[in-house]
Design a protein around this motif. Structure first.
Motif, PDB file in Angstrom:
ATOM      1  N   GLN A   1      28.996  38.518  40.691  1.00  0.00           N
ATOM      2  CA  GLN A   1      27.559  38.283  40.797  1.00  0.00           C
ATOM      3  C   GLN A   1      26.940  39.100  41.931  1.00  0.00           C
ATOM      4  O   GLN A   1      25.957  39.816  41.738  1.00  0.00           O
ATOM      5  CB  GLN A   1      27.289  36.800  41.021  1.00  0.00           C
ATOM      6  CG  GLN A   1      25.809  36.444  41.123  1.00  0.00           C
ATOM      7  CD  GLN A   1      25.061  36.672  39.825  1.00  0.00           C
ATOM      8  OE1 GLN A   1      25.480  36.213  38.773  1.00  0.00           O
ATOM      9  NE2 GLN A   1      23.953  37.402  39.881  1.00  0.00           N
ATOM     10  N   GLU A   2      27.538  39.027  43.121  1.00  0.00           N
ATOM     11  CA  GLU A   2      26.937  39.628  44.309  1.00  0.00           C
ATOM     12  C   GLU A   2      27.160  41.136  44.412  1.00  0.00           C
ATOM     13  O   GLU A   2      26.249  41.872  44.809  1.00  0.00           O
ATOM     14  CB  GLU A   2      27.486  38.949  45.566  1.00  0.00           C
ATOM     15  CG  GLU A   2      27.095  37.478  45.682  1.00  0.00           C
ATOM     16  CD  GLU A   2      27.654  36.824  46.938  1.00  0.00           C
ATOM     17  OE1 GLU A   2      28.396  37.508  47.687  1.00  0.00           O
ATOM     18  OE2 GLU A   2      27.369  35.638  47.168  1.00  0.00           O
TER      19      GLU A   2
ATOM     20  N   TYR B   1      27.084  29.943  37.872  1.00  0.00           N
ATOM     21  CA  TYR B   1      26.295  31.137  37.549  1.00  0.00           C
ATOM     22  C   TYR B   1      25.739  31.060  36.127  1.00  0.00           C
ATOM     23  O   TYR B   1      26.248  30.323  35.278  1.00  0.00           O
ATOM     24  CB  TYR B   1      27.131  32.402  37.737  1.00  0.00           C
ATOM     25  CG  TYR B   1      27.481  32.648  39.181  1.00  0.00           C
ATOM     26  CD1 TYR B   1      26.483  32.876  40.128  1.00  0.00           C
ATOM     27  CD2 TYR B   1      28.806  32.634  39.620  1.00  0.00           C
ATOM     28  CE1 TYR B   1      26.795  33.093  41.473  1.00  0.00           C
ATOM     29  CE2 TYR B   1      29.129  32.840  40.958  1.00  0.00           C
ATOM     30  CZ  TYR B   1      28.111  33.067  41.874  1.00  0.00           C
ATOM     31  OH  TYR B   1      28.416  33.267  43.200  1.00  0.00           O
TER      32      TYR B   1
ATOM     33  N   GLN C   1      31.987  35.004  42.279  1.00  0.00           N
ATOM     34  CA  GLN C   1      30.991  35.296  43.307  1.00  0.00           C
ATOM     35  C   GLN C   1      30.884  36.806  43.539  1.00  0.00           C
ATOM     36  O   GLN C   1      29.787  37.349  43.686  1.00  0.00           O
ATOM     37  CB  GLN C   1      31.356  34.600  44.617  1.00  0.00           C
ATOM     38  CG  GLN C   1      30.345  34.850  45.728  1.00  0.00           C
ATOM     39  CD  GLN C   1      30.728  34.182  47.043  1.00  0.00           C
ATOM     40  OE1 GLN C   1      31.737  33.488  47.129  1.00  0.00           O
ATOM     41  NE2 GLN C   1      29.918  34.370  48.067  1.00  0.00           N
TER      42      GLN C   1
ATOM     43  N   ALA D   1      31.440  28.064  38.940  1.00  0.00           N
ATOM     44  CA  ALA D   1      30.745  28.576  40.125  1.00  0.00           C
ATOM     45  C   ALA D   1      29.237  28.398  40.026  1.00  0.00           C
ATOM     46  O   ALA D   1      28.509  28.652  40.988  1.00  0.00           O
ATOM     47  CB  ALA D   1      31.085  30.052  40.328  1.00  0.00           C
TER      48      ALA D   1
END
Length: 467
Positions: free
Chosen positions: A250-251, A344, A247, A342
């Motif tokens: 990605q973020e 993605y 996460q 997750a």
């Protein structure tokens, strides 16, 4: 030839494949905003004061007698007199403006100023000193390394990262849980129920108040076994890798387009079945040789490593990178399997074979090739402003450029057209960047600057070298 208005700097994003992302936006009417006088992170311990700026020391130009301070996304330029300004460094030593030469770029500073004709003039600059933590509460890098090697269960400890979530997502010490100091009271349930348990706080280094502040709050709550890793993540990262979750990758990295190098250490056969977009093929079996093909060693270059179910391979490669001199190495927790779990996006096809890292340009920074194009054939709607002093330009200037020293931009703004692309340059890029901010502050809509060292010939020739 018609020049296009300067848009926000384009950059090669975080991917090792070097995809160029150009930022563009429709023309909009800008709404004047009040510029901050104190960085957000400083508000955790301080409040705004009259005639005072709190932020990060960005640069100093002695010829222009100007200090540049960065306050979050804003920049302030403050004049100074070398003989008048008092400088207090982080060790408590006091001196005049000459001491500014030793102020580290990026260091937190407090600048006290007075209003005079021509703007603000700094009278005192104080570098933020190391925080004070009682010796019985301190824990060393080696001590944290021993705990992390054991793990929370065997080591019987709780490790908390006191930095805000965005910084935590960029990489943290393995086994750490994020408990941001600014949100400590709201997230206090993250602390263990056992008030005698060993809890360790860390943050951004010796001058950061967040981990000591967290320790003070925990002590008031009745916790009795508290340690502060005062040297924090910077000290940890010298010889150890940090970790981040899928996460967070990605973020904090992909969504924000932060430049980085992403290495897939699985075998080519395994990686061919699917990989994270932008990754470079970097099989662990060949990593010792492949390291030689990475971008130049720079402790600031973020390198993120991931592998398959066996995390040992990713950790092995991370260790090799650290030994090779890279000081900002991170391992993706859960590897590619964790990324898939997750939910993605998974890329397919062929991974890039070569890692490319291009730092994100600073606001207004112009590509060297673009500058050369304008300097070679100056269009009528472009103006190159040489912001060096009058005595410097005697050695030579770029043909067609005009000389307005950076300290005179405000008083001579009437000489500068508002319907042209303005490009500032100096001899090193420091004053050019200051000129960029000064011109934007004066309301000029299309401005850029050259961040390079330039030497000039009297015939208008010049030689560039990029930092």
């Amino acid at each position: 030839m018609t020049a296009k208005p300067l848009l926000p700097s384009a950059f090669v994003a975080a991917t090792a494949v070097g995809i160029s992302l150009a930022a563009s936006a429709p023309a909009m009417t800008e709404v004047p905003q009040v510029k901050p006088v104190i960085a957000k992170i400083c508000t955790n311990c301080h409040t705004a004061e009259a005639n005072t700026l709190r932020g990060y020391f960005d640069n100093v130009a002695f010829k222009a007698k100007t200090i540049q301070v960065r306050i979050d996304n804003s920049v302030e330029l403050i004049r100074f007199d070398e003989d008048e300004i008092k400088v207090v460094n982080s060790q408590g030593a006091t001196g005049d403006g000459e001491l500014l030469r030793k102020t580290p770029k990026g260091h937190e500073v407090k600048v006290e100023y007075t209003e005079r004709a021509g703007g603000r003039t700094a009278v005192r600059l104080i570098e933020k000193p190391p925080v004070t933590v009682s010796s019985d509460m301190l824990i060393t890098t080696a001590g944290v390394e021993r705990l992390v090697a054991l793990g929370p269960e065997k080591g019987r400890y709780f490790l908390f990262d006191s930095r805000p979530l965005p910084r935590f997502q960029e990489g943290a010490i393995p086994t750490a849980v994020n408990l941001p100091f600014p949100s400590f009271d709201k997230l206090v349930e993250r602390l263990p129920k056992d008030k005698n348990a060993l809890i360790v706080f860390y943050c951004s280094g010796p001058t950061c108040n967040m981990s000591p502040g967290s320790a003070t709050k925990a002590k008031k709550l009745g916790y009795t076994n508290i340690k502060v890793f005062k040297d924090g993540l910077p000290a940890w990262s010298v010889k150890n890798y940090a970790v981040l979750s899928p996460q967070a990758l990605q973020e904090a990295w992909l969504d924000k387009g932060l430049p980085h190098v992403l290495l897939d250490v699985r075998s080519p056969k395994e990686a061919a079945k699917g990989f994270i977009n932008g990754a470079v093929s970097f099989p662990a079996a060949w990593s010792a040789k492949l390291i030689k093909n990475l971008p130049p060693k720079d402790k600031k270059t973020p390198i993120i490593v991931y592998g398959g179910p066996d995390v040992k391979l990713a950790k092995k490669v991370a260790g090799q990178l650290l030994k090779a001199g890279y000081g900002n190495v991170k391992v993706l927790e859960g590897g590619f399997a964790g990324w898939q779990a997750a939910g993605y996006a998974v890329a397919s096809g062929t991974l890039a074979a070569k890692a490319v890292y291009v730092p994100k340009p600073r606001p207004g920074e112009m590509a060297v090739a673009e500058f050369k194009k304008y300097a070679a054939e100056l269009p009528p709607d472009v103006l190159i402003i040489d912001v060096r002093n009058g005595d410097e330009v005697k050695s030579g200037m770029i043909k067609g450029a005009v000389n307005i020293p950076v300290e005179e931009l405000t008083t001579r703004a009437g000489e500068i057209p508002k319907n042209k692309l303005l490009i500032a340059h100096c001899s090193t890029g420091v004053r050019a960047e200051m000129a960029y901010h000064a011109l934007k502050e004066l309301g000029f809509p299309s401005v850029g600057y050259l961040n390079a060292t330039v030497t000039f010939g009297k015939d208008g020739s010049y030689v560039l070298s990029v930092p």
